[in-house]
Design a protein around this motif. Sequence first.
Motif, PDB file in Angstrom:
ATOM      1  N   PRO A  63      44.802  79.050  63.181  1.00 29.69           N
ATOM      2  CA  PRO A  63      46.153  78.581  62.839  1.00 29.69           C
ATOM      3  C   PRO A  63      46.463  78.807  61.368  1.00 29.69           C
ATOM      4  O   PRO A  63      45.580  78.706  60.509  1.00 29.69           O
ATOM      5  CB  PRO A  63      46.107  77.088  63.173  1.00 29.69           C
ATOM      6  CG  PRO A  63      44.661  76.727  63.091  1.00 29.69           C
ATOM      7  CD  PRO A  63      43.905  77.946  63.527  1.00 29.69           C
ATOM      8  N   HIS A  68      57.669  73.346  59.105  1.00 30.14           N
ATOM      9  CA  HIS A  68      58.073  73.013  60.474  1.00 30.14           C
ATOM     10  C   HIS A  68      59.073  71.872  60.447  1.00 30.14           C
ATOM     11  O   HIS A  68      58.893  70.889  59.721  1.00 30.14           O
ATOM     12  CB  HIS A  68      56.852  72.592  61.304  1.00 30.14           C
ATOM     13  CG  HIS A  68      57.216  72.080  62.671  1.00 30.14           C
ATOM     14  ND1 HIS A  68      57.612  72.909  63.704  1.00 30.14           N
ATOM     15  CD2 HIS A  68      57.262  70.815  63.165  1.00 30.14           C
ATOM     16  CE1 HIS A  68      57.875  72.183  64.764  1.00 30.14           C
ATOM     17  NE2 HIS A  68      57.662  70.910  64.469  1.00 30.14           N
ATOM     18  N   SER A 316      50.455  75.142  63.640  1.00 27.69           N
ATOM     19  CA  SER A 316      50.935  75.252  65.015  1.00 27.69           C
ATOM     20  C   SER A 316      49.809  75.765  65.896  1.00 27.69           C
ATOM     21  O   SER A 316      49.189  76.795  65.603  1.00 27.69           O
ATOM     22  CB  SER A 316      52.138  76.199  65.080  1.00 27.69           C
ATOM     23  OG  SER A 316      52.561  76.374  66.419  1.00 27.69           O
ATOM     24  N   PRO A 318      48.345  76.211  70.184  1.00 29.24           N
ATOM     25  CA  PRO A 318      48.670  76.123  71.611  1.00 29.24           C
ATOM     26  C   PRO A 318      48.236  74.763  72.149  1.00 29.24           C
ATOM     27  O   PRO A 318      47.249  74.174  71.684  1.00 29.24           O
ATOM     28  CB  PRO A 318      47.839  77.256  72.245  1.00 29.24           C
ATOM     29  CG  PRO A 318      47.421  78.128  71.117  1.00 29.24           C
ATOM     30  CD  PRO A 318      47.353  77.271  69.904  1.00 29.24           C
ATOM     31  N   ARG A 346      55.292  67.804  69.020  1.00 26.60           N
ATOM     32  CA  ARG A 346      55.006  68.608  70.208  1.00 26.60           C
ATOM     33  C   ARG A 346      56.275  69.345  70.583  1.00 26.60           C
ATOM     34  O   ARG A 346      57.343  68.734  70.670  1.00 26.60           O
ATOM     35  CB  ARG A 346      54.532  67.735  71.370  1.00 26.60           C
ATOM     36  CG  ARG A 346      53.253  66.961  71.055  1.00 26.60           C
ATOM     37  CD  ARG A 346      52.914  65.995  72.179  1.00 26.60           C
ATOM     38  NE  ARG A 346      51.839  65.085  71.812  1.00 26.60           N
ATOM     39  CZ  ARG A 346      50.551  65.302  72.031  1.00 26.60           C
ATOM     40  NH1 ARG A 346      50.193  66.416  72.665  1.00 26.60           N
ATOM     41  NH2 ARG A 346      49.636  64.424  71.661  1.00 26.60           N
ATOM     42  N   ASP A 349      54.944  74.241  74.747  1.00 25.83           N
ATOM     43  CA  ASP A 349      53.497  74.401  74.917  1.00 25.83           C
ATOM     44  C   ASP A 349      52.784  74.515  73.580  1.00 25.83           C
ATOM     45  O   ASP A 349      51.680  75.046  73.493  1.00 25.83           O
ATOM     46  CB  ASP A 349      53.203  75.630  75.776  1.00 25.83           C
ATOM     47  CG  ASP A 349      53.736  76.916  75.156  1.00 25.83           C
ATOM     48  OD1 ASP A 349      54.481  76.831  74.152  1.00 25.83           O
ATOM     49  OD2 ASP A 349      53.427  78.005  75.676  1.00 25.83           O
ATOM     50  N   ARG A 350      53.414  74.021  72.503  1.00 29.44           N
ATOM     51  CA  ARG A 350      52.824  74.056  71.173  1.00 29.44           C
ATOM     52  C   ARG A 350      52.615  72.642  70.649  1.00 29.44           C
ATOM     53  O   ARG A 350      53.343  71.702  70.994  1.00 29.44           O
ATOM     54  CB  ARG A 350      53.709  74.819  70.186  1.00 29.44           C
ATOM     55  CG  ARG A 350      54.111  76.209  70.628  1.00 29.44           C
ATOM     56  CD  ARG A 350      52.946  77.162  70.669  1.00 29.44           C
ATOM     57  NE  ARG A 350      52.377  77.401  69.345  1.00 29.44           N
ATOM     58  CZ  ARG A 350      51.340  78.229  69.144  1.00 29.44           C
ATOM     59  NH1 ARG A 350      50.779  78.849  70.175  1.00 29.44           N
ATOM     60  NH2 ARG A 350      50.872  78.416  67.921  1.00 29.44           N
ATOM     61  N   ILE A 352      52.049  70.646  66.905  1.00 29.73           N
ATOM     62  CA  ILE A 352      52.131  70.769  65.458  1.00 29.73           C
ATOM     63  C   ILE A 352      51.248  69.692  64.843  1.00 29.73           C
ATOM     64  O   ILE A 352      51.398  68.510  65.149  1.00 29.73           O
ATOM     65  CB  ILE A 352      53.579  70.613  64.963  1.00 29.73           C
ATOM     66  CG1 ILE A 352      54.517  71.526  65.774  1.00 29.73           C
ATOM     67  CG2 ILE A 352      53.668  70.935  63.481  1.00 29.73           C
ATOM     68  CD1 ILE A 352      54.172  72.993  65.718  1.00 29.73           C
ATOM     69  N   SER A 384      47.994  83.274  66.737  1.00 27.85           N
ATOM     70  CA  SER A 384      48.302  81.857  66.525  1.00 27.85           C
ATOM     71  C   SER A 384      49.790  81.605  66.565  1.00 27.85           C
ATOM     72  O   SER A 384      50.217  80.492  66.740  1.00 27.85           O
ATOM     73  CB  SER A 384      47.737  81.390  65.186  1.00 27.85           C
ATOM     74  OG  SER A 384      48.294  82.153  64.130  1.00 27.85           O
TER      75      SER A 384
END
Length: 384
Positions: A63, A68, A316, A318, A346, A349-350, A352, A384
């Motif tokens: 990552p 963000h 970030s 998976p 969230r 499908d990621r 943080i 990533s």
Amino acid sequence: MDHDRQDVRDERGWLGWVQLAIILGIIIFSLALTAWLAAGSSGGTSNGNGAQVTAAPVEIVRPRAASHTVQVRTTGTVRARALVSLTPEVGGQVVDVSASVRQGARFEAGETLALIDPRNYRLAVDRAGAAYADAQSALQRLEAEAGLAREEWEALYPGQPIAPLTALEPQLEAARARVTSARADLEQARLNLDRTRLRLPFDGRIAEARIELGQTLGAGQPYGEVYAIDALEIAVPLSPEELARISPAQGRPVTLTFEAGAAPGMTGTIVREGARLDDRSRLITVFILPDDAETLRPGLFANVAIEGATMAEALSLPASALAGLSEVRTVRDGRIVPVMITVLDRSGDRVIAAPFDAGEGVIVSPLPESVLGGPVTIIAERES
């Protein structure tokens, strides 16, 4: 008929062989996996007792830190802050009805929605006006008499105080009271005449109306409901966790889209939070003021995207990297090392997370519990 039965039997026999093959494949795969976990190999490492432990193959991501913006996506419902009763303040027969007095119709502030026969109310104004004029005249006449009485007293008893009754003071007070009362009656009559026009002080829409031409309305009786267009808001239930992610919520910008294109997309702002959590759902409601409520209707569903704070540095990952709620497995010196992380957000499908030491990479492939803490071999690195 016999031929059809034969086809059915053949088909069932073929399906049976397929099912048997699948079962055998699962058994063979399970045996192979068990043998791989249990057996040593020349490429493994010693477990301290002379036995060889096979390095588990893993996939990793490395990552990278980036800014963000926290975002909460949910749904809400358009609703009016309050429904206002369509209630006349005076009674009488309806002699005119606006075309706006129909369910769903829009009206403007101050528009006459219905007119009650004003003739009796005009007569009341005339009577009240005459009574007011008469009271004023009586007061003026009495003031003149009081003035003469004072002059006569001064002529007869110079320098002596005049008695209140001689100066007609009680009569003057009563006359002034009658003038005040008559003036109030006149204002009330004028107000009642104005109220024969059923109006509201805001732009709104009719939710329900039961007023028709020729109908006799009773004062204080409801004949429908309306709501103010600028009083439309969107109620959005959030969990305490979601509310914490966008805290402080008030003033946050919001993006809105609506079901099946029922209204154009728009922006809005959170204007307040609910006072308590719902006893059953354990959710708390926030209220959004849309920037353009003209096209909205109560009951419409809205898709809501709420922007929270922007973090300068975040990682970030998976969602498959998570083992539990806040743990990941990293690779360090060729071995598996668990690391507790702080999940900040969230998104789909990621996940943080706050920055942490990812070592040689974060494992994203599934791992059997039996290999935890053991050696690994990195076989692939995902983006990533």
